[in-house]
Write a protein that holds these residues in place. Structure first.
Motif, PDB file in Angstrom:
ATOM      1  N   ALA A  61      57.996  10.592  71.365  1.00  0.00           N
ATOM      2  CA  ALA A  61      57.760   9.992  70.053  1.00  0.00           C
ATOM      3  C   ALA A  61      58.822  10.603  69.155  1.00  0.00           C
ATOM      4  N   ASP A  64      58.176  11.194  65.361  1.00  0.00           N
ATOM      5  CA  ASP A  64      56.889  11.747  64.956  1.00  0.00           C
ATOM      6  C   ASP A  64      57.129  13.152  64.420  1.00  0.00           C
ATOM      7  N   GLY A  66      55.383  15.743  62.847  1.00  0.00           N
ATOM      8  CA  GLY A  66      54.537  16.751  63.437  1.00  0.00           C
ATOM      9  C   GLY A  66      55.024  18.163  63.167  1.00  0.00           C
TER      10      GLY A  66
END
Ligand SMILES: [Zn+2]
Length: 319
Positions: A61, A64, A66
């Motif tokens: 991903a 992403d 995060g």
């Protein structure tokens, strides 16, 4: 004129000196054949040539954010800013090696993305390193050793010493269409067959490679031990980074392949600006992701240098 005479005289003295230092022909005949020696000797197992990662990669991903967004930002800076000595010589940035790193950590994300940092952290954890997601000298060094250990030549050389050359009957001349420039280049026949298959597939797979008439041509192959010694002698010694005192080229399994160059750079120049350009060429990118399928392993400091591993020496076969 006097300088030319002196240079020729010095070269003659060097050749004679090397000939004197080398074993006599009768001694050479008593040496085992290179392939027999490599097959018979017990030496540490090379790592698999395969590009399969040695850990469970996370699902990709790339964007992403995060937990690894900060690491991604720092990797974006260090790509062209990290001061380290990956091969003993000071360098700035790890972008030259980023394609190999991406394959090593099994990431297809951009090098400055959170997905890349996440994959790098997973790889670090699997190799006993703090999972920071940051490319740093310690992480690179573990990768560098792994890449070396995929080269049977390196392992054999360390375990039992410099291997003998192959018998002349094992060598074949590369067809002119595969040769960069006009010269005779010899390689071991089985390695050459794999190379031909690899080039055909690369051209079929990537139009950018197919359009480039020089891409993947060979500019050096088998070099005799005498030639190796003479090169070291004339250059005042070999540093084992850009020149090896025991070159893999003596096996007939090492190919120097055109993977582009920077404007003003040679196809074999280790100047960082030149290696950076090579590392971004379609030919090099394709090789990094695919050459292992044909048994080829890169000496990562030199984007053009690829060694063929005989099938019986590929760790992947036994894995
Ligand atoms: Zn080479």
């Amino acid at each position: 004129m006097r300088w030319i005479f002196l240079a020729v005289a010095l070269a003659c003295v060097a050749v004679l000196g090397v000939a004197w230092l080398r074993p006599t022909p009768s001694t050479q005949q008593s040496q085992p054949r290179a392939d027999e020696a490599m097959a018979a000797l017990a030496y540490p197992e090379p790592l698999p040539v395969s590009a399969a990662p040695a850990y469970d990669p996370p699902s990709e991903a790339c964007n992403d954010g995060g937990a690894y967004a900060p690491a991604a930002a720092r990797n974006g800076q260090s790509l062209d800013g990290l001061a380290f000595k990956p091969f003993g010589r000071p360098e700035i940035g790890w972008r030259i090696y980023a394609p190999q790193v991406a394959v090593e950590i099994a990431s297809t994300c951009s090098f400055d993305s959170a997905g890349f940092a996440n994959a790098l952290a997973g790889w670090q954890r699997a190799h006993g390193l703090p999972p920071t997601g940051l490319m740093d000298p310690a992480t690179f060094d573990v990768m560098r050793v792994r890449w070396h250990m995929k080269r049977p030549f390196v392992i054999l050389n360390r375990a039992v010493g410099c291997p003998p050359p192959p018998p002349p009957s094992a060598l074949v001349a590369a067809e002119p269409k595969y040769v960069y420039g006009a010269k005779v280049i010899q390689l071991r026949g089985d390695a050459m067959a794999s190379y031909r298959r690899m080039v055909a597939d690369a051209r079929a797979a990537d139009p950018a490679i197919a359009r480039d008439p020089l891409a993947l041509k060979i500019f050096s192959g088998y070099r005799s031990p005498e030639e190796n010694d003479l090169t070291c002698l004339l250059q005042g010694g070999c540093d084992n980074v850009s020149r090896a005192p025991c070159s893999a080229h003596r096996t007939g399994l090492a190919f120097d392949i055109v993977v582009g160059s920077a404007p003003g750079g040679r196809v074999d120049s280790t100047a960082d600006f030149n290696r950076l350009a090579m590392s971004q060429s379609p030919a090099y990118r394709w090789l990094v992701r695919n050459a292992h399928r044909y048994g080829f392993v890169n000496y990562v400091f030199e984007p053009w240098h690829w060694e063929w591993s005989p099938p019986e020496q590929r760790g992947a076969r036994r894995a």
